[in-house]
Design a protein around this motif. Structure first.
Motif, PDB file in Angstrom:
ATOM      1  N   LYS A 570     -23.265  13.947  10.493  1.00 54.47           N
ATOM      2  CA  LYS A 570     -22.521  14.317   9.265  1.00 54.47           C
ATOM      3  C   LYS A 570     -21.168  13.493   9.427  1.00 54.47           C
ATOM      4  CE  LYS A 570     -24.556  18.898   8.818  1.00 54.47           C
ATOM      5  NZ  LYS A 570     -24.357  20.247   8.763  1.00 54.47           N
ATOM      6  N   VAL A 571     -20.832  12.903   8.599  1.00 58.62           N
ATOM      7  CA  VAL A 571     -19.637  11.886   8.548  1.00 58.62           C
ATOM      8  C   VAL A 571     -18.609  12.307   7.675  1.00 58.62           C
ATOM      9  CG1 VAL A 571     -18.740   9.498   8.304  1.00 58.62           C
ATOM     10  CG2 VAL A 571     -21.001  10.122   9.486  1.00 58.62           C
ATOM     11  N   ILE A 573     -15.376  11.656   5.183  1.00 53.34           N
ATOM     12  CA  ILE A 573     -14.663  10.542   4.417  1.00 53.34           C
ATOM     13  C   ILE A 573     -13.254  11.178   3.782  1.00 53.34           C
ATOM     14  CG2 ILE A 573     -15.045   8.446   2.736  1.00 53.34           C
ATOM     15  CD1 ILE A 573     -17.573   8.412   3.109  1.00 53.34           C
ATOM     16  N   LYS A 588     -20.634   4.364   2.536  1.00 52.91           N
ATOM     17  CA  LYS A 588     -21.684   5.305   2.340  1.00 52.91           C
ATOM     18  C   LYS A 588     -22.924   5.050   2.183  1.00 52.91           C
ATOM     19  CE  LYS A 588     -21.381   9.841  -0.496  1.00 52.91           C
ATOM     20  NZ  LYS A 588     -20.808  10.318  -1.899  1.00 52.91           N
ATOM     21  N   LEU A 591     -24.356   4.318   5.783  1.00 54.68           N
ATOM     22  CA  LEU A 591     -24.614   5.750   6.457  1.00 54.68           C
ATOM     23  C   LEU A 591     -25.945   6.228   5.799  1.00 54.68           C
ATOM     24  CD1 LEU A 591     -21.034   7.083   6.199  1.00 54.68           C
ATOM     25  CD2 LEU A 591     -22.367   6.569   8.326  1.00 54.68           C
ATOM     26  N   LYS A 592     -26.117   6.208   4.599  1.00 56.23           N
ATOM     27  CA  LYS A 592     -27.351   6.680   3.908  1.00 56.23           C
ATOM     28  C   LYS A 592     -28.486   5.978   4.334  1.00 56.23           C
ATOM     29  CE  LYS A 592     -29.540   7.772  -0.581  1.00 56.23           C
ATOM     30  NZ  LYS A 592     -29.454   7.858  -2.098  1.00 56.23           N
ATOM     31  N   GLN A 597     -25.326  11.758   6.764  1.00 56.54           N
ATOM     32  CA  GLN A 597     -24.697  12.319   5.644  1.00 56.54           C
ATOM     33  C   GLN A 597     -23.166  12.052   5.619  1.00 56.54           C
ATOM     34  OE1 GLN A 597     -25.748  16.473   6.031  1.00 56.54           O
ATOM     35  NE2 GLN A 597     -28.078  15.858   6.864  1.00 56.54           N
ATOM     36  N   ALA A 598     -22.844  11.662   4.421  1.00 57.53           N
ATOM     37  CA  ALA A 598     -21.391  11.271   4.211  1.00 57.53           C
ATOM     38  C   ALA A 598     -20.962  12.543   3.289  1.00 57.53           C
ATOM     39  CB  ALA A 598     -21.240   9.840   3.651  1.00 57.53           C
ATOM     40  N   LYS A 599     -19.758  12.886   3.610  1.00 60.90           N
ATOM     41  CA  LYS A 599     -18.976  13.999   2.757  1.00 60.90           C
ATOM     42  C   LYS A 599     -17.838  13.648   2.473  1.00 60.90           C
ATOM     43  CE  LYS A 599     -22.767  16.863   2.716  1.00 60.90           C
ATOM     44  NZ  LYS A 599     -23.446  17.222   1.339  1.00 60.90           N
ATOM     45  N   TYR A 634     -14.317   8.940   9.086  1.00 57.69           N
ATOM     46  CA  TYR A 634     -14.135   7.571   8.279  1.00 57.69           C
ATOM     47  C   TYR A 634     -12.728   7.772   7.210  1.00 57.69           C
ATOM     48  CZ  TYR A 634     -14.494   3.499   5.235  1.00 57.69           C
ATOM     49  OH  TYR A 634     -14.093   2.378   4.756  1.00 57.69           O
ATOM     50  N   SER A 712     -19.401  -1.367   8.922  1.00 61.27           N
ATOM     51  CA  SER A 712     -20.165  -0.354   8.846  1.00 61.27           C
ATOM     52  C   SER A 712     -21.256  -0.580  10.048  1.00 61.27           C
ATOM     53  CB  SER A 712     -21.029  -0.564   7.498  1.00 61.27           C
ATOM     54  OG  SER A 712     -20.301  -0.328   6.461  1.00 61.27           O
TER      55      SER A 712
END
Length: 735
Positions: A570-571, A573, A588, A591-592, A597-599, A634, A712
């Motif tokens: 879990k990242v 942003i 994003k 990461l996917k 998972q980017a939030k 990030y 990235s």
């Protein structure tokens, strides 16, 4: 005095007499804590309560052991309806599938040998000590229990996330749990071993030492149930179709690797989200990030039973992988959440004696007691012997057991016959032969005096604790010492602290010295406690003294054996209005692609606008989340976004805290300036005029001229490391 006054006075006197009489009765039932001797419930003094009554010191526990049955029965029925231990749990459905049929040589258990069959199962993860209302992230062992609904009946592999246990004989289980539970006078502390009674018990029971090393390590604060190993703990037997038996240890290995929290995170998460581990498991399954675990076995030939320098029947010992490598046999995938927590997760009932043909128990005295205790406990929890009728506990094969009555009976049994042998029912249900799939216990010669003792081969309590310590990396050793300082720092008794430090000296003198320095005591080796229990010398003891051993086992270190993956990480942003949309979307997407998972995290829930007019929805606000809920951070560019966040204390704390916890922190373009405004010092950052990407101890930065793809890649590579312990000692951050 009037008649009514006399009547009232008489009533008052009568009430007073009754109250005094009641108080006297209560005093009679109060136990004197200074009573000299331990007794049975009938007041009979007990000579020895550290070992079950066995047929020989390494033989099975005998059923006539009334002391064991009395103590265990009372203990099993102490708590209703909540489980006495493992009360706080989380469950999931899934399936198991073997890789091939190669285990046919070792076992006739079909679910382990037919690669074409997916066996449905239910797993329950749990903490051990705390109540249902405690927090997920406490320092504790974790239950890892799997119920296989096989075509031959239900099989339960009831284990923990640690391969050893505190005690060697289950007769001590009531004492262990009484000591580790909240203290009986004030019911504190909840879900914690950090108090006098537990460490008093542990300091006087040296056999706990190996398990204590695991509990004090980061294994006791897992990052996720999905990133936690599981172990059968005991040595079992595999039996093949020819009747040949071999010893076996069961291991579950998470495909995401084994990872932990740090202690500061664990404490904060208990307040921010007490359901952290349960929520993580639930959300992962809902999102399709199905947890996967590989089942491996360690198999030992019966003729090699005594080739090690420890006893295979001793549950406080492991078989080092350097001596017996793990053999992968299949994979478990958890792909469905329960529909109803109570009906499934709460009502599921496990039992180590739920066995199928091809798997059998051994004379491990801890396992022998569990074979009695689990059924007894379930009867107490359900107030009925019919708990196997609850849907989550029902096997997928027909049941014909002759049990037609009792509270909670759900099956409607037809006919006149519920006994065997019979003629009125045509002799049905009849007995099955071994060839027809009946369970037949492995034949084992048992002989010995009826005695309360354990084999002298169980007497070494420190060698494997030393093995564990020697196998840790320096950061892992540091965390163990810090855990000792916290746990024993809560202990008020100086004598208890000194005894524990003396025991740690037997593990490693440097461990004892570091422990003592944080506890305000001296290392007093003369306080070392002797082994408890009655030990009997036998042939097994003589053979084991000459057995194989290792000094280190890298497999015991989470840091050495970690899997470098960003999957399901879990990242956070960090954004405000005016962010750089291209940077956000590029990172994003990267990461996917890696399964992370980017939030989007911002001050409040709203739609944010980028510097070029695009919009993005906020997933989490500052008040609803924190860095402790993410694996990495990030900060993209965008001057307006960065300038706004420079003025937000929550953002600066978010960054500082993530850095303090050794997590990956990334920033691109103007985002680097936010790192410069934080308390992060002592790491190299990308210079404004440079097109280089700088990665220093998990901090990844890039300025305007750098490639977003290259950034990235470097950022994700740092996330795959999980933690960056090399910044822990040298850099101080207030958070």
């Amino acid at each position: 005095m009037s008649k009514n006054e006399r009547k009232n006075k008489g009533e008052m006197s009568s009430r007073q007499v009754d109250e005094n009489s009641k108080n006297r009765q209560l005093e009679e039932f109060r136990e004197d804590p200074n009573e000299q001797f331990l007794t049975t419930d009938q007041g009979v003094r007990v000579n020895h309560a550290d070992d079950s009554l066995k047929a020989g010191s390494r033989g099975p526990t005998v059923m006539e052991d009334f002391l064991f049955r009395e103590r265990m029965t009372h203990f099993d029925h102490e708590s209703i309806p909540e489980r006495v231990v493992h009360a706080r749990g989380s469950g999931a459905h899934g399936f198991f599938q073997p890789y091939d049929d190669s285990l046919k040589e070792y076992t006739k258990a079909r679910f382990l040998t037919n690669p074409n069959v997916k066996t449905p199962l239910f797993v329950r993860f749990s903490t051990v000590v705390g109540s249902r209302g405690s927090a997920d992230t406490v320092r504790d062992a974790r239950g890892f229990a799997v119920k296989f609904y096989t075509e031959e009946g239900n099989y339960d592999l009831v284990g923990n996330n640690m391969p050893v246990f505190f005690i060697q004989d289950s007769i001590k289980f009531p004492d262990l749990v009484h000591a580790i539970k909240p203290m009986p006078d004030n019911e504190m502390p909840q879900a914690s071993a950090a108090h006098d009674t537990f460490w008093d018990f542990a300091s006087l029971m040296p056999e706990t030492t190996h398990m204590l090393m695991w509990i004090l390590s980061d294994r006791a604060i897992p990052r996720s149930f999905r990133m936690m190993e599981g172990f059968g703990v005991h040595t079992f037997r595999l039996i093949n179709a020819a009747g040949k038996a071999r010893f076996v240890k069961f291991h579950w290995r998470p495909l995401l690797g084994t990872h932990s929290l740090v202690w500061d995170e664990a404490q904060k998460l208990a307040g921010k989200d007490a359901d952290w581990l349960r929520r993580d498991l639930w959300e992962a399954i809902e999102m399709g990030d199905y947890p996967e675990f590989e089942l491996s076995v360690q198999i030992v030939e019966e003729e090699d039973e005594f080739k090690f320098n420890f006893d295979l029947l001793d549950a406080t010992k492991i078989i080092p992988e350097e001596l017996v490598p793990l053999r992968p046999v299949g994979k478990m995938i958890l792909n469905r959440n329960p529909d109803n927590f109570f009906a499934e997760t709460e009502q599921v009932a496990f039992h180590p004696g739920n066995l199928v043909p091809g798997i059998d128990v051994t004379n491990d005295p801890l396992l022998q007691g569990r074979l009695f205790s689990y059924v007894d406990t379930q009867i107490n929890r359900f107030n009925s012997a019919n708990f196997a009728e609850v849907p989550i506990n029902r096997p997928v094969v027909p049941v014909h057991n002759g049990q037609g009555a009792g509270f909670m009976r759900q099956t409607i049994n037809k006919g006149k016959v519920n006994y065997w042998p019979n003629s009125l029912g045509g002799g049905h249900p009849k007995m099955a032969s071994e060839e027809e799939g009946a369970y037949v216990h492995h034949q084992e010669k048992v002989e010995g005096l009826k005695i309360r003792a354990r084999s002298e081969s169980f007497k070494d309590h420190f060698t494997q604790a030393t093995l564990f310590w020697n196998s840790m990396t320096e950061p892992e050793k540091k965390h163990i010492v810090e855990a000792i300082h916290f746990e024993l720092g809560k202990v008020e008794s100086i004598a208890v602290r000194e005894r524990m430090v003396a025991n740690f000296h037997k593990v490693a003198p440097e461990l004892a010295q570091m422990a003592a320095e944080g506890l305000g005591v001296e290392v007093k080796t003369e306080l070392q406690t002797e082994s408890t229990g009655n030990f009997e010398t036998n042939k097994a003891s003589d053979k084991i003294k000459k057995g194989k051993s290792v000094k280190e086992s890298p497999a015991l270190s989470m840091e050495i054996g970690k899997k470098e993956t960003a999957k399901s990480r879990k990242v956070a942003i960090l954004l405000e209005d005016g962010y750089n949309h291209d940077e956000v979307m590029a990172v994003k997407q990267a990461l996917k692609n890696e399964g992370a998972q980017a939030k989007i995290v911002s001050k409040v829930f709203k739609t944010l606008k980028s510097s070029s007019g695009e919009e993005i929805e906020v997933d989490k606000s500052h008040v609803t989340t924190a860095s402790i809920m993410f694996d990495a951070v990030y900060i993209p560019g965008g001057m307006a976004s960065v300038e706004a966040m420079k003025k937000q204390g929550d953002v600066l704390h978010f960054i500082n805290e993530a850095f303090k916890h050794c997590k990956t922190v990334g920033a691109s373009r103007e985002g680097v300036e936010l790192l410069m405004a934080s308390s992060i010092k002592g790491v190299a950052l990308a210079e404004e005029a440079s097109g280089e990407i700088v990665a220093d101890r998990g901090v990844v930065t890039a300025r305007a001229a750098a490639s977003l793809d290259a950034f990235s890649t470097s950022f994700i590579a740092a996330i795959k490391m999980h933690r960056h312990w090399n910044r822990e000692e040298k850099i101080m951050v207030p958070a």
